[in-house]
Design an enzyme around this catalytic site. Structure first.
Site, PDB file in Angstrom:
ATOM      1  N   ARG A 153      77.310 182.168  37.029  1.00 21.30           N
ATOM      2  CA  ARG A 153      76.084 182.070  37.762  1.00 21.30           C
ATOM      3  C   ARG A 153      76.201 183.387  38.871  1.00 21.30           C
ATOM      4  NH1 ARG A 153      77.441 178.549  40.924  1.00 21.30           N
ATOM      5  NH2 ARG A 153      75.515 179.492  42.246  1.00 21.30           N
TER       6      ARG A 153
ATOM      7  N   CYS B 161      76.389 169.500  46.195  1.00 15.82           N
ATOM      8  CA  CYS B 161      77.038 170.112  44.970  1.00 15.82           C
ATOM      9  C   CYS B 161      78.368 170.106  45.043  1.00 15.82           C
ATOM     10  CB  CYS B 161      76.726 171.804  44.575  1.00 15.82           C
ATOM     11  SG  CYS B 161      77.348 172.634  46.047  1.00 15.82           S
TER      12      CYS B 161
ATOM     13  N   ARG C  28      75.460 169.626  51.537  1.00 13.70           N
ATOM     14  CA  ARG C  28      74.298 170.574  51.645  1.00 13.70           C
ATOM     15  C   ARG C  28      72.934 170.186  51.909  1.00 13.70           C
ATOM     16  NH1 ARG C  28      76.105 174.849  48.013  1.00 13.70           N
ATOM     17  NH2 ARG C  28      75.007 176.101  49.219  1.00 13.70           N
TER      18      ARG C  28
ATOM     19  N   ASP D 208      82.944 182.499  51.067  1.00 12.94           N
ATOM     20  CA  ASP D 208      82.627 182.835  49.751  1.00 12.94           C
ATOM     21  C   ASP D 208      83.950 183.596  49.239  1.00 12.94           C
ATOM     22  OD1 ASP D 208      79.066 183.262  49.794  1.00 12.94           O
ATOM     23  OD2 ASP D 208      80.325 181.520  49.767  1.00 12.94           O
TER      24      ASP D 208
ATOM     25  N   LYS E 169      74.273 189.007  44.629  1.00  9.18           N
ATOM     26  CA  LYS E 169      73.466 187.723  43.954  1.00  9.18           C
ATOM     27  C   LYS E 169      72.793 186.921  45.330  1.00  9.18           C
ATOM     28  CE  LYS E 169      75.821 183.479  44.102  1.00  9.18           C
ATOM     29  NZ  LYS E 169      75.321 182.533  44.775  1.00  9.18           N
ATOM     30  N   ASN E 170      73.341 186.859  46.350  1.00 11.29           N
ATOM     31  CA  ASN E 170      72.678 186.022  47.504  1.00 11.29           C
ATOM     32  C   ASN E 170      71.447 186.730  48.061  1.00 11.29           C
ATOM     33  OD1 ASN E 170      74.197 183.971  46.720  1.00 11.29           O
ATOM     34  ND2 ASN E 170      75.557 184.151  48.391  1.00 11.29           N
TER      35      ASN E 170
HETATM   36  C1  EPZ Z   1      74.624 180.306  51.515  1.00 12.14           C
HETATM   37  O1  EPZ Z   1      74.219 179.018  51.335  1.00 12.14           O
HETATM   38  C2  EPZ Z   1      75.008 181.178  50.213  1.00 12.14           C
HETATM   39  N1  EPZ Z   1      74.158 180.880  49.031  1.00 12.14           N
HETATM   40  C3  EPZ Z   1      76.234 180.369  49.938  1.00 12.14           C
HETATM   41  O2  EPZ Z   1      76.958 181.197  48.964  1.00 12.14           O
HETATM   42  C4  EPZ Z   1      77.284 180.667  51.014  1.00 12.14           C
HETATM   43  O3  EPZ Z   1      78.363 180.182  50.822  1.00 12.14           O
HETATM   44  C5  EPZ Z   1      76.549 180.163  52.506  1.00 12.14           C
HETATM   45  O4  EPZ Z   1      75.358 180.687  52.661  1.00 12.14           O
HETATM   46  C6  EPZ Z   1      77.284 180.111  53.666  1.00 12.14           C
HETATM   47  O5  EPZ Z   1      77.657 181.776  53.906  1.00 12.14           O
HETATM   48  C7  EPZ Z   1      72.925 181.545  48.962  1.00 12.14           C
HETATM   49  O6  EPZ Z   1      72.897 182.643  49.942  1.00 12.14           O
HETATM   50  C8  EPZ Z   1      72.041 181.294  47.756  1.00 12.14           C
HETATM   51  P1  EPZ Z   1      74.097 177.384  54.808  1.00 12.14           P
HETATM   52  P2  EPZ Z   1      73.489 178.289  52.026  1.00 12.14           P
HETATM   53  O7  EPZ Z   1      72.855 176.783  54.971  1.00 12.14           O
HETATM   54  O8  EPZ Z   1      72.248 178.939  52.801  1.00 12.14           O
HETATM   55  C9  EPZ Z   1      75.285 173.297  56.517  1.00 12.14           C
HETATM   56  C10 EPZ Z   1      78.101 181.468  46.666  1.00 12.14           C
HETATM   57  O9  EPZ Z   1      79.215 181.189  46.446  1.00 12.14           O
HETATM   58  N2  EPZ Z   1      73.792 172.960  56.816  1.00 12.14           N
HETATM   59  O10 EPZ Z   1      74.899 178.498  55.716  1.00 12.14           O
HETATM   60  O11 EPZ Z   1      73.257 176.986  51.414  1.00 12.14           O
HETATM   61  C11 EPZ Z   1      75.790 173.158  55.104  1.00 12.14           C
HETATM   62  O12 EPZ Z   1      75.758 171.771  54.546  1.00 12.14           O
HETATM   63  C12 EPZ Z   1      77.254 180.423  47.618  1.00 12.14           C
HETATM   64  O13 EPZ Z   1      77.455 182.485  46.583  1.00 12.14           O
HETATM   65  C13 EPZ Z   1      73.296 171.592  57.395  1.00 12.14           C
HETATM   66  O14 EPZ Z   1      74.147 170.981  58.037  1.00 12.14           O
HETATM   67  O15 EPZ Z   1      74.590 177.727  53.279  1.00 12.14           O
HETATM   68  C14 EPZ Z   1      77.052 173.812  55.264  1.00 12.14           C
HETATM   69  O16 EPZ Z   1      78.087 172.954  55.670  1.00 12.14           O
HETATM   70  C15 EPZ Z   1      77.841 179.113  47.659  1.00 12.14           C
HETATM   71  N3  EPZ Z   1      71.864 171.797  57.327  1.00 12.14           N
HETATM   72  C16 EPZ Z   1      76.622 174.969  56.336  1.00 12.14           C
HETATM   73  O17 EPZ Z   1      75.642 174.502  57.065  1.00 12.14           O
HETATM   74  C17 EPZ Z   1      71.043 172.553  56.920  1.00 12.14           C
HETATM   75  O18 EPZ Z   1      69.662 172.175  57.151  1.00 12.14           O
HETATM   76  C18 EPZ Z   1      76.451 176.478  55.742  1.00 12.14           C
HETATM   77  O19 EPZ Z   1      75.271 176.081  54.935  1.00 12.14           O
HETATM   78  C19 EPZ Z   1      71.508 173.762  56.087  1.00 12.14           C
HETATM   79  C20 EPZ Z   1      72.947 173.872  56.192  1.00 12.14           C
END
Ligand code: EPZ
Length: 452
Positions: A411, A126, A131, A319, A32-33
């Site tokens: 989803r 969310c 996020r 995840d 998915k990701n």
């Molecule tokens: C991706 O989300 C995945 N989603 C998530 O999978 C997964 O949990 C996550 O990476 C971590 O592995 C997709 O790929 C579509 P991050 P993403 O930016 O990119 C903080 C699932 O269950 N952050 O690595 O949104 C953020 O708040 C989903 O399949 C900032 O602070 O994750 C979080 O605490 C859920 N500022 C941490 O980093 C930013 O600008 C990790 O988020 C961006 C992120």
């Protein structure tokens, strides 16, 4: 592609009868990701792109709708998606669609790189956390974009009259998957070289780089913490197959362990599951690799407690945290699970406790005292991975579990029920009214429909 869920007066619930052992083999779907970001990356290309192994998921339908709203042509046949973004006419993504799918924010990168401007709704928080997207925005600004956030919209355009983003050196305060992907896509068509330091190393980031390189991009170092992108002026057509879903595979590994069943699964990339397999071995469950892309679970009846801390890849994936918590609930001794990636991703705990688990939460830590058995109960899924954990707990529990909030499950898991039925599990998706009629099940007030 599956149809999108509409607010339903009689939503479906999943009834799971526990206690059966599983057997056989299960096919793992495309990731998915990866699918979400590779479909988005096709916006960078003005020729035909063919993607294979595309999972049939609600989120994939949603990202497809967003691309079509921008003028992209899509044609799907089974798990093959043909994408043609030669005629994208708009750089503004519609709020009602983007608000349903956070990952669609990543489109700001390719739109800005390709069209010189982009207007994308600010994705709200969310169920699992706030996020923010500050790292995405900061990186684009360093590449020469002017970014304004007004009325919930992120308006970005390339400064001055250069029309193209400029290569830049970007250090990420946190190895965010999304920020790495957005900036890597933007840099693909930028002028000059971009270096992303403290980059995310997830397999999906590598899959995106490989996909872009198959279209003629020049990306090196994906999978390490430093990615170097030499911008090119345009990309060409490609035919690319998406990697298998490591999170789905880990969910089935836990399904074997929690039901004391020997099952196998493929295709998988075993290296993508190193952390999960290591934790299963700590718990007492053996996982063997058969051939290059198949895993087999060798169950154990002596599950022992262990500690887990979620971390960016190659650490233990957030995840997979909820699914492993269901297993640790039945493992002898005390386990500590620390969720360090998202600030609100322990909402499955009260639902597991409703099934007889003994878990206490303190800040982002869960202390799990293993219990000999779980009992079926009516429970509510609060997010995608929490829903998978409740299905696993239901498969292990005595009696029947009724799970509400299946919009979360749909989803991210393709045909999950059919796959479990194929392994001999007993479960059924029925309208809530039927579940109520069948027995004294009364629905619990479930969460809003927003998805991560
Ligand atoms: C991706 O989300 C995945 N989603 C998530 O999978 C997964 O949990 C996550 O990476 C971590 O592995 C997709 O790929 C579509 P991050 P993403 O930016 O990119 C903080 C699932 O269950 N952050 O690595 O949104 C953020 O708040 C989903 O399949 C900032 O602070 O994750 C979080 O605490 C859920 N500022 C941490 O980093 C930013 O600008 C990790 O988020 C961006 C992120």
């Amino acid at each position: 592609m599956p149809t999108l869920p509409s607010p339903d007066a009689d939503p479906a619930v999943l009834q799971v009868w526990g206690g059966s052992s599983l057997q056989g083999h299960v096919k793992i779907s495309g990731a998915k990701n990866s699918a979400l970001v590779l479909i988005t990356a096709a916006l960078l290309c003005s020729e035909d792109c063919r993607l294979r192994n595309v999972p049939s998921l609600v989120d994939v339908t949603r990202i497809g709708q967003i691309l079509v709203s921008l003028g992209v042509k899509l044609k799907q046949q089974d798990d093959i998606l043909n994408i043609n973004a030669s005629t994208i006419s708009k750089s503004k993504a519609p709020y009602e669609l983007v608000s349903q799918l956070r990952a669609s924010f990543f489109a700001i990168g390719p739109l800005l790189a390709r069209l010189g401007s982009a207007c994308v709704p600010l994705p709200g928080g969310c169920t699992i956390g706030a996020r923010p997207v500050a790292l995405h925005v900061r990186g684009l600004q360093l590449m020469g974009a002017d970014v304004q956030i007004e009325h919930g919209m992120v308006n970005a355009h390339v400064r001055g009259n250069r029309g193209r983003l400029q290569g830049a050196k970007i250090y990420l305060d946190y190895p965010s998957v999304g920020a790495t992907e957005t900036l890597m896509m933007a840099a693909t068509l930028a002028q000059g070289e971009t270096i992303i330091e403290n980059a995310a190393q997830e397999p999906e980031v590598v899959d995106l780089a490989n996909f872009c390189n198959s279209m003629g991009a020049k990306i090196r170092g994906a999978g390490t913490n430093t990615i170097v992108i030499s911008g090119v002026s345009r990309l060409h057509s490609t035919d690319y197959s998406i990697i298998p879903d490591r999170v789905e595979a880990a969910t089935f590994l836990v399904a074997g362990a929690i039901t004391y069943s020997e099952i196998s699964m493929s295709p998988v990339v075993p290296e993508h599951l190193t952390a999960a397999i290591a934790k299963l071995q700590d718990i007492g469950v053996q996982v063997v690799t058969e051939g290059s892309d198949c895993l087999r679970v060798i169950p154990s009846h002596n599950l022992v407690a262990t500690d887990i801390e979620t971390l960016p890849y190659p650490g233990f994936p957030t995840d997979m945290q909820a699914q492993f918590m269901a297993l640790l609930a039945l493992s002898e001794g005390n386990s500590l699970v620390s969720e360090t990636v998202f600030e609100n991703r322990l909402r499955h705990v009260p639902e597991l406790n409703r099934m007889g688990a003994d878990i206490r939460v303190k800040n982002n830590h869960a202390i799990i005292r293993g219990v000999p058995l779980l009992t079926g109960a009516p429970v509510v899924a609060t997010d995608l991975r929490a829903s998978a954990a409740l299905v696993l707990a239901g498969l292990a529990a005595q009696g029947k579990t009724t799970i509400q909030g299946l919009h979360h499950l749909d989803r991210g898991y393709e045909n999950l029920e059919a796959k479990f039925l194929g392994l001999g599990a007993k479960l059924e998706r029925v309208p809530q009214s039927v579940a109520i009629a069948n027995d004294a099940f009364s629905p619990i007030n479930s969460d809003a429909l927003i998805s991560s």
